[in-house]
Design a protein around this motif. Structure first.
Motif, PDB file in Angstrom:
ATOM      1  N   GLN A 111       0.827  -1.208   0.000  1.00  0.00           N
ATOM      2  CA  GLN A 111       0.000   0.000   0.000  1.00  0.00           C
ATOM      3  C   GLN A 111       0.861   1.258   0.000  1.00  0.00           C
ATOM      4  OE1 GLN A 111      -2.207  -0.881   3.530  1.00  0.00           O
ATOM      5  NE2 GLN A 111      -3.921  -1.828   2.437  1.00  0.00           N
ATOM      6  N   GLU A 112       1.906   1.260   0.811  1.00  0.00           N
ATOM      7  CA  GLU A 112       2.783   2.437   0.860  1.00  0.00           C
ATOM      8  C   GLU A 112       3.454   2.680  -0.483  1.00  0.00           C
ATOM      9  OE1 GLU A 112       7.046   3.498   2.833  1.00  0.00           O
ATOM     10  OE2 GLU A 112       5.536   2.676   4.208  1.00  0.00           O
ATOM     11  N   ARG A 113       3.961   1.610  -1.082  1.00  0.00           N
ATOM     12  CA  ARG A 113       4.664   1.740  -2.356  1.00  0.00           C
ATOM     13  C   ARG A 113       3.712   2.189  -3.470  1.00  0.00           C
ATOM     14  NH1 ARG A 113       6.671  -2.768  -2.023  1.00  0.00           N
ATOM     15  NH2 ARG A 113       5.263  -4.001  -3.318  1.00  0.00           N
ATOM     16  N   ASN A 114       2.517   1.607  -3.528  1.00  0.00           N
ATOM     17  CA  ASN A 114       1.564   1.958  -4.580  1.00  0.00           C
ATOM     18  C   ASN A 114       1.034   3.376  -4.425  1.00  0.00           C
ATOM     19  OD1 ASN A 114       1.834  -0.559  -5.745  1.00  0.00           O
ATOM     20  ND2 ASN A 114       0.028  -1.429  -4.735  1.00  0.00           N
ATOM     21  N   LEU A 115       0.768   3.778  -3.183  1.00  0.00           N
ATOM     22  CA  LEU A 115       0.305   5.147  -2.941  1.00  0.00           C
ATOM     23  C   LEU A 115       1.356   6.162  -3.356  1.00  0.00           C
ATOM     24  CD1 LEU A 115      -1.610   5.373   0.466  1.00  0.00           C
ATOM     25  CD2 LEU A 115      -2.443   5.991  -1.800  1.00  0.00           C
TER      26      LEU A 115
END
Length: 382
Positions: free
Chosen positions: A95-99
């Motif tokens: 989630q952190e990487r995609n956001l």
């Protein structure tokens, strides 16, 4: 991927903080939860330029935010030229990487935010090692997806060339080696702590530990009771390092009094694991003084958080509830029905000498042999 036209590089990136009311959040006072999040931001000394507060009915496993919220968020980020986002919740590495990729922003989630605060607040060798281990374990989870497109570093076996480690593998190995070194350092410090504990137990010196939610006033009470000058500030996690002082009540030595790190809801598992060696002192305590900020709007939720963490640690000890900051409550009588659930308890104002009278009287009469309820006996009241 081409960056949008508004992309700029600044020493202090324009920052947005996002408070999220998530479906898993069981707090009864979401405004208090958001206020606590802002307090974390202020404690970390992170300047911010804008704030948003959102309610989510579901959590998207890929981006955390649902599709509609994500589109609105991207529009807000572009219009306000946001380069850094701090989110009140814990994110998975994916989630952190995609956001970050979708919004062209650096992302700080709840775990990283608390880790940064702990890193600044730890002063002892033990505290610094514990935080370093927690931070490295966290960063290791973020290695997934990094370096995927990088070629392997060439190595050599004998006289023939061969493939070596990828950059990700090398970084992961370095992190593990560093963690192992820090663990050995902690083991040495733990042996010293165990030796001191054995000496105390052999002499049958009573040990009292202050526990509670962060910023409840534990350090202030320690200072008042032992005439010490431990750092006590009106901010979250002002104290990380365990401090122990001799306790005298009315000229009589009662034993040792220890201050411990404060708890908080959704405390990152990495930190709980890292601080287990320090919190092991609670397992050998004769009495826990559970300090509660009675002026906090969600003080009962704070009690529940402390109980849950104690249960996770396997700590089940006699406990006195110390309701602090009662001077800020205009109508104490209205709370009596709720307070009766947390026996035994005392009401105090740690900032005034007279305000600690009831606590001092309790400690004056207390002996380790006196039967006092433990946290598990009271858990059903919450």
């Amino acid at each position: 991927m081409t960056k949008p036209a508004f992309y700029t590089t600044k020493p202090h990136p324009k920052t947005l903080i996002i408070g999220v009311e998530a479906p898993y959040n069981r707090t009864l006072n979401i405004d208090a939860y958001f206020d606590e999040f802002v307090s974390l931001i202020e404690t970390s000394k992170t300047p911010y330029d804008a704030e948003l507060y959102l309610k989510l009915r579901t959590i998207d496993p890929t981006y955390f935010f649902t599709k509609g919220k994500l589109v609105d968020l991207k529009k807000f980020v572009e219009e306000n030229q946001i380069r850094h986002i701090v989110i009140s919740e814990q994110l998975t590495p994916t989630q952190e990487r995609n956001l970050s990729s979708y919004l062209y922003c650096s992302i700080t989630d709840r775990t990283r935010l608390i880790l940064e605060i702990f890193e600044k607040a730890a002063h002892s060798a033990e505290g610094q090692a514990q935080v370093a281990i927690a931070k490295m374990r966290f960063e290791k989870t973020r290695l997934a997806g990094k370096g995927v497109g990088l070629a392997q570093q060439k190595g050599s076996i004998g006289v023939r060339g061969g493939f070596g480690e990828t950059l990700k593998e090398r970084e992961s190995r370095h992190i593990e080696e560093t963690i192992n070194k820090l663990k050995k350092q902690l083991e040495t410090l733990q042996k010293n702590r165990d030796t001191q504990r054995k000496q105390r137990l052999s002499k049958r010196i009573p040990h009292i530990c202050l526990i509670g939610y962060t910023n409840a006033g534990k350090s202030t009470i320690l200072n008042a009771l032992t005439k010490s000058d431990v750092l006590a500030e009106d901010k979250l996690f002002a104290t990380l390092d365990t401090t122990t002082r001799k306790l005298f009540i009315n000229g009589k030595e009662k034993g040792l009094l220890s201050d411990t790190v404060g708890f908080i809801q959704q405390l990152p598992p990495h930190l709980i694991d890292a601080f287990k060696s320090t919190l092991s002192e609670l397992e050998h305590a004769d009495l826990l003084l559970h300090v509660i900020d009675i002026s906090a709007p969600d003080w009962e939720s704070h009690i529940k958080v402390v109980y849950e963490i104690l249960d996770d640690l396997g700590v089940d000890k006699p406990m006195l509830h110390v309701f602090n900051k009662c001077d800020k409550i205009h109508n104490i009588e209205a709370l009596q029905t709720k307070l009766e659930k947390y026996q035994p308890y005392v009401m105090v104002d740690a900032l005034s000498k007279e305000g600690l009278t009831l606590l001092i009287e309790f400690l004056d009469e207390w002996e380790p042999s006196i039967q006092i309820p433990t946290n598990k006996k009271l858990a059903g009241f919450i």
